[in-house]
Design a protein around this motif. Structure first.
Motif, mmCIF file in Angstrom:
data_model
loop_
_atom_site.group_PDB
_atom_site.id
_atom_site.type_symbol
_atom_site.label_atom_id
_atom_site.label_comp_id
_atom_site.label_asym_id
_atom_site.label_seq_id
_atom_site.Cartn_x
_atom_site.Cartn_y
_atom_site.Cartn_z
ATOM 1 N N GLU A 77 3.924 -0.580 10.993
ATOM 2 C CA GLU A 77 2.726 -0.892 11.894
ATOM 3 C C GLU A 77 1.881 -1.820 10.915
ATOM 4 O O GLU A 77 1.213 -2.686 11.063
ATOM 5 C CB GLU A 77 1.995 0.107 11.916
ATOM 6 C CG GLU A 77 0.707 0.095 12.511
ATOM 7 C CD GLU A 77 -0.139 1.671 12.926
ATOM 8 O OE1 GLU A 77 -1.345 1.518 13.436
ATOM 9 O OE2 GLU A 77 0.834 2.554 12.944
ATOM 10 N N TRP A 78 2.074 -1.745 9.631
ATOM 11 C CA TRP A 78 1.295 -2.327 8.507
ATOM 12 C C TRP A 78 1.924 -3.820 8.417
ATOM 13 O O TRP A 78 0.949 -4.705 7.930
ATOM 14 C CB TRP A 78 1.257 -1.853 7.346
ATOM 15 C CG TRP A 78 0.714 -2.530 5.980
ATOM 16 C CD1 TRP A 78 -0.518 -2.657 5.416
ATOM 17 C CD2 TRP A 78 1.616 -3.251 5.064
ATOM 18 N NE1 TRP A 78 -0.486 -3.748 4.499
ATOM 19 C CE2 TRP A 78 0.580 -3.830 4.116
ATOM 20 C CE3 TRP A 78 2.992 -3.267 5.239
ATOM 21 C CZ2 TRP A 78 1.034 -4.750 3.033
ATOM 22 C CZ3 TRP A 78 3.218 -3.965 3.718
ATOM 23 C CH2 TRP A 78 2.407 -4.845 3.048
ATOM 24 N N ARG B 125 6.602 5.384 -3.274
ATOM 25 C CA ARG B 125 5.782 4.304 -2.382
ATOM 26 C C ARG B 125 6.816 3.629 -1.530
ATOM 27 O O ARG B 125 6.582 3.035 -0.382
ATOM 28 C CB ARG B 125 4.767 3.481 -3.211
ATOM 29 C CG ARG B 125 3.987 2.871 -2.231
ATOM 30 C CD ARG B 125 2.849 1.678 -2.927
ATOM 31 N NE ARG B 125 1.927 2.552 -3.683
ATOM 32 C CZ ARG B 125 0.624 2.011 -4.159
ATOM 33 N NH1 ARG B 125 0.430 0.879 -3.837
ATOM 34 N NH2 ARG B 125 -0.122 2.811 -4.772
ATOM 35 N N PRO C 165 0.759 -1.091 0.162
ATOM 36 C CA PRO C 165 -0.084 0.033 -0.060
ATOM 37 C C PRO C 165 0.867 1.315 -0.148
ATOM 38 O O PRO C 165 1.939 1.365 0.111
ATOM 39 C CB PRO C 165 -0.825 -0.243 1.261
ATOM 40 C CG PRO C 165 -0.017 -0.911 2.258
ATOM 41 C CD PRO C 165 1.006 -1.968 1.371
ATOM 42 N N ASP C 166 0.131 2.429 -0.371
ATOM 43 C CA ASP C 166 0.869 3.525 -0.305
ATOM 44 C C ASP C 166 0.603 4.187 0.999
ATOM 45 O O ASP C 166 -0.228 4.814 1.560
ATOM 46 C CB ASP C 166 0.221 4.707 -1.109
ATOM 47 C CG ASP C 166 0.900 5.987 -1.431
ATOM 48 O OD1 ASP C 166 2.303 5.967 -1.142
ATOM 49 O OD2 ASP C 166 0.543 6.843 -1.934
ATOM 50 N N LEU C 167 1.831 3.953 1.788
ATOM 51 C CA LEU C 167 1.790 4.142 3.495
ATOM 52 C C LEU C 167 2.211 5.562 3.683
ATOM 53 O O LEU C 167 3.222 6.225 2.507
ATOM 54 C CB LEU C 167 2.458 3.081 4.203
ATOM 55 C CG LEU C 167 1.661 1.928 4.137
ATOM 56 C CD1 LEU C 167 2.870 0.680 4.517
ATOM 57 C CD2 LEU C 167 0.471 1.862 4.706
ATOM 58 N N ALA C 168 2.310 6.170 4.766
ATOM 59 C CA ALA C 168 2.806 7.452 5.002
ATOM 60 C C ALA C 168 4.261 7.719 5.177
ATOM 61 O O ALA C 168 5.027 8.766 4.515
ATOM 62 C CB ALA C 168 1.990 8.238 6.129
ATOM 63 N N ALA D 39 4.722 3.952 9.415
ATOM 64 C CA ALA D 39 3.384 3.268 9.066
ATOM 65 C C ALA D 39 3.549 2.071 8.449
ATOM 66 O O ALA D 39 2.700 1.175 8.559
ATOM 67 C CB ALA D 39 2.789 4.381 8.182
ATOM 68 N N PHE D 40 4.746 1.725 7.753
ATOM 69 C CA PHE D 40 5.066 0.593 7.116
ATOM 70 C C PHE D 40 5.344 -0.475 8.116
ATOM 71 O O PHE D 40 4.739 -1.614 7.928
ATOM 72 C CB PHE D 40 6.297 0.817 6.126
ATOM 73 C CG PHE D 40 6.866 -0.676 5.746
ATOM 74 C CD1 PHE D 40 6.273 -1.459 4.673
ATOM 75 C CD2 PHE D 40 7.970 -1.090 6.377
ATOM 76 C CE1 PHE D 40 6.546 -2.436 4.170
ATOM 77 C CE2 PHE D 40 8.530 -2.353 5.702
ATOM 78 C CZ PHE D 40 7.905 -3.063 4.837
ATOM 79 N N LYS E 280 9.294 5.441 0.679
ATOM 80 C CA LYS E 280 8.455 5.844 2.162
ATOM 81 C C LYS E 280 8.498 4.557 3.109
ATOM 82 O O LYS E 280 8.199 4.855 4.315
ATOM 83 C CB LYS E 280 7.090 6.188 1.854
ATOM 84 C CG LYS E 280 6.887 7.425 1.444
ATOM 85 C CD LYS E 280 5.558 8.101 1.168
ATOM 86 C CE LYS E 280 4.863 7.584 0.353
ATOM 87 N NZ LYS E 280 3.213 8.101 0.151
ATOM 88 N N THR E 281 8.929 3.326 2.499
ATOM 89 C CA THR E 281 8.873 2.166 3.651
ATOM 90 C C THR E 281 10.246 2.204 4.424
ATOM 91 O O THR E 281 10.428 1.491 5.394
ATOM 92 C CB THR E 281 8.735 0.985 2.813
ATOM 93 O OG1 THR E 281 9.933 0.575 2.070
ATOM 94 C CG2 THR E 281 7.576 0.644 1.929
#
Length: 518
Positions: free
Chosen positions: A151-152, A202, A141-144, A148-149, A205-206
């Motif tokens: 957490e996902w 994307r 996904p496109d995470l903030a 956030a990565f 951002k990870t």
């Protein structure tokens, strides 16, 4: 006289100030070299072994990934083939690699509908043993941000994860240019630029890279990594190496990858079933195959034929670099028949692990300084099935003299299509001639016509026997044999003086232990 005037005209263009001297030597050369040149052409045109060799190497042995049983099988096959022609040959160990063998793969989508998927395990991918895994496919996904990565990340457990960008069209550029409206072409290009840039962002951002992301996903419990590396042609993908250590990495064809991408984006939850097998074989030795016709007058000076033997293993390694390999084998076979007692020693090198950084040829250069020091010339061919169209002087100051000298007696039908450039620029990579150039030796590249090489066969799942244009490979085999003959007979030793103002690449160390954890 016409057959003599043509090469003389070529020499006049190459060295006009010395044409009087070349007039005398050129006539003698044309008269003395013609029987061997004619014999080379006659043998190839009436008794070519290329198709038989191609069937044995591409169809029966197949791809030749470094560290696989097929690579060693090919090494042994080449040695036996040379010996059957009365040519001394050997496998020369240069290093060790992670041993791996590809097994069977079956991949099907079973929801929201049934469809068999086209997919290929990446090289060195872990297998599943005898298990078959059925699981949902999800999209990164496109995470903030990286927080956030993290957490996902637990949500990937038990799922296949898609980690490549979407493609907005599966039509190649040349197809769009043939049929598309200008505004359509421009719109699709802009859409793809935006999609590619957004996907790269994307991943950034990870906090990971395209190489480290799959490792993080498998460590979090993903059951497999799904990629697509489209090669900008109909039905063709690049097949490279896996980064995972525990779960399979599989390239899914564009048509199926984008289908699942759209399903996920549309709110569906595609489910696939996958069975992939492979074997880890531990540490295996790696080899170059070397064959030799001993020189009769100057045995300690060398003329070399060169082509890398290894390939990626998504297909058969036919044009990268099977055709280069067979060009050099056929040239050696012919030379042994029509020129069995060369003035200088003729060698051929079939190199291992070119695809991972020219490692076989770099090792040979490092291990055989006596050959590199006394190298008259090396002729390397690598880029596909096409006939040779470019020959550069590789930055050597005297190349404007010795290359035209060797080309002069070659029939116009073979040489007139070749564009020469002097002094040219030295290769710093790309193929195995660079290993010799970096050491200051004249490693020349026989650069060939494209035949859509970079889109359709270079490192792809479509690099197979049926892509070979044998008429072009015959031309290359004759040309290589003739150039070796002329370089061997040349009374002058090749000058390795570097042209002024040319920036020379520094020598590089080979990787002699590949894919092995230290």
């Amino acid at each position: 006289m016409k057959t003599i005037n043509r090469p003389l005209n070529a020499w006049r263009r190459a060295k006009p100030l010395a044409f009087g001297l070349l007039l005398c030597t050129g006539i003698a050369s044309a008269q003395s070299t013609k029987p061997v040149i004619d014999a080379i052409m006659k043998e190839e045109m009436t008794n070519s072994q290329l198709e038989k060799l191609a069937h044995e190497l591409f169809d029966q042995i197949g791809p030749r990934l470094v560290g696989t049983p097929q690579m060693k099988k090919a090494n042994d096959w080449a040695v036996e083939k040379y010996k059957s022609w009365g040519i001394d040959a050997r496998n020369e160990k240069w290093g060790e690699w992670r041993g791996w063998e590809r097994g069977i793969s079956h991949i099907d989508m079973i929801s929201p509908r049934v469809r068999s998927l086209e997919g290929t395990q990446l090289a060195w991918s872990p297998g599943m043993g005898k298990k078959t895994v059925t699981a949902e496919v999800i999209l990164l996904p496109d995470l903030a941000d990286s927080a956030a990565f993290k957490e996902w990340l637990p949500s990937v457990k038990g799922k296949f994860v898609m980690v490549s960008s979407n493609q907005v069209t599966g039509r190649p550029v040349d197809n769009l240019q043939q049929f598309g409206m200008k505004e359509t072409i421009a719109k699709l290009a802009e859409e793809q630029r935006a999609v590619t840039a957004a996907w790269a962002q994307r991943i950034r951002k990870t906090g990971l890279t395209a190489k480290t992301l799959p490792v993080a996903l498998e460590n979090a419990g993903a059951v497999g990594i799904i990629t697509n590396t489209w090669s900008a042609g109909f039905g063709v993908d690049k097949i490279f190496g896996a980064n995972t250590k525990k779960v399979p990495s599989v390239d899914i064809a564009l048509e199926d990858y984008t289908l699942m991408y759209r399903l996920i984006e549309g709110g569906d939850k595609p489910v696939i079933t996958m069975h992939c097998e492979s074997k880890e074989l531990g540490v295996v030795p790696t080899f170059n195959t070397i064959a030799e016709i001993k020189g009769s007058e100057k045995p300690d000076e060398y003329v070399m034929l060169s082509a890398h033997f290894d390939s990626w293993d998504g297909a058969s390694g036919a044009t990268d670099n099977g055709t280069g390999t067979l060009t050099m084998m056929e040239a050696m076979r012919i030379l042994k028949l029509v020129y069995p007692h060369p003035k200088r020693t003729i060698l051929v090198g079939h190199w291992g692990s070119e695809e991972e950084g020219l490692n076989g040829s770099k090792s040979f250069v490092e291990d055989h300084p006596e050959i590199v020091k006394n190298l008259q010339a090396l002729f390397n061919q690598d880029n596909g099935t096409g006939r040779v169209v470019n020959l550069s002087g590789q930055g050597f100051a005297d190349s404007k003299n010795f290359i035209p000298r060797w080309l002069a007696p070659i029939p116009d039908t073979l040489k007139n299509r070749i564009r020469t450039s002097f002094p040219g620029s030295p290769s710093g990579g790309g193929s195995d001639n660079a290993s010799f150039v970096m050491a200051g030796a004249p490693g020349l590249s026989l650069s060939s016509l494209n035949w859509s090489y970079f889109n359709y066969t270079w490192h792809t799942n479509r690099d197979t026997y049926d892509k070979v244009i044998f008429d072009d490979v015959k031309i290359n085999a004759m040309l290589a044999a003739m150039l070796v003959y002329m370089a061997s007979e040349d009374p002058e030793k090749t000058s390795t003086a570097k042209a002024e103002g040319v920036r020379w690449p520094a020598p590089q160390k080979p990787i002699r232990r590949g894919g092995l954890d230290k």
